[in-house]
Design a protein around this motif. Structure first.
Motif, short mmCIF file in Angstrom:
data_model
loop_
_atom_site.label_atom_id
_atom_site.label_comp_id
_atom_site.label_asym_id
_atom_site.label_seq_id
_atom_site.Cartn_x
_atom_site.Cartn_y
_atom_site.Cartn_z
N ARG A 51 38.17 37.39 46.04
CA ARG A 51 38.59 37.02 44.69
C ARG A 51 39.62 35.88 44.70
NH1 ARG A 51 36.90 42.09 44.88
NH2 ARG A 51 35.78 42.95 43.09
N VAL A 52 40.57 35.96 45.62
CA VAL A 52 41.59 34.90 45.71
C VAL A 52 40.92 33.58 46.12
CG1 VAL A 52 43.63 34.12 47.01
CG2 VAL A 52 43.55 36.45 46.07
N GLU A 53 40.00 33.64 47.06
CA GLU A 53 39.31 32.41 47.45
C GLU A 53 38.47 31.85 46.30
OE1 GLU A 53 37.47 30.56 51.32
OE2 GLU A 53 36.26 32.27 50.68
N SER A 54 37.82 32.71 45.55
CA SER A 54 37.05 32.24 44.39
C SER A 54 37.96 31.52 43.40
CB SER A 54 36.35 33.41 43.70
OG SER A 54 35.34 33.93 44.52
N ASP A 55 39.13 32.08 43.17
CA ASP A 55 40.08 31.44 42.27
C ASP A 55 40.55 30.10 42.83
OD1 ASP A 55 39.86 33.60 40.56
OD2 ASP A 55 41.80 34.49 41.12
N LEU A 56 40.82 30.05 44.14
CA LEU A 56 41.24 28.79 44.78
C LEU A 56 40.17 27.72 44.63
CD1 LEU A 56 42.90 29.75 48.19
CD2 LEU A 56 43.88 28.27 46.44
#
Length: 176
Positions: A51-56
């Motif tokens: 999820r954090v990578e998707s946001d990044l």
């Protein structure tokens, strides 16, 4: 939730199915509570990182691994590190780091410079554009980490988890 189940170990959590997989003599199988912790760790690690990578990527078109390079370089006073030191900090292979630096160099976020003191070494250097990029995207990254992990925990939880993970990480040093 991302499902990342393995059968490297078996416990009675599997609805009494433990007897169907032969146990090897001398294997210290996980207890029910250890299995619950391990599976929760895998699920939360994979889920949060995804999820954090998707946001990044949505915010900056950077993956987590590239963001991590920018973080390490931005934290160093000269905004540079020897490639060998960066490899150790990132727990990356030399070839893996080379690919990351190549990607970031193409975007103008990082450059390579020779080391004057040791001609065999090369520095990875955060460019001004790289520093501007991390300065711009860091607030959204922090919000993402809060939304996908920290907001679900109490202050006491954060302290307990941080302490436990630091103890687990210190075992890496003993193994190496």
């Amino acid at each position: 939730m991302i499902q990342t189940r393995t059968i490297w170990f078996v416990s009675e959590l599997n609805n009494g199915q433990a007897d169907r997989i032969p146990r090897m003599a001398g294997t210290p199988w996980l207890t029910n509570e250890e299995t619950r912790m391990w599976r929760a760790f895998i699920d939360v690690s994979a889920g949060v990182l995804h999820r954090v990578e998707s946001d990044l990527k949505a915010d900056s078109q950077l993956g987590f691994d590239d963001y991590e390079v920018l973080v390490h370089l931005s934290e160093h006073p000269e905004r540079q590190l020897r490639m060998s030191d960066l490899t150790e900090r990132l727990v990356a292979s030399k070839s893996g780091l080379t690919l990351r630096i190549d990607r970031l160099s193409k975007r103008g976020l990082v450059r390579r410079e020779p080391c004057e003191q040791d001609k065999r070494s090369i520095f990875a250097v955060l460019t001004d554009e790289g520093f501007d990029t991390i300065t711009r995207i860091a607030p959204n990254h922090v919000r993402s980490v809060r939304r996908h992990l920290l907001d679900a925990l109490t202050v006491a939880d954060v302290t307990c988890v941080a302490d436990a993970l630091q103890r687990a990480t210190s075992a890496f040093d003993v193994d190496e």
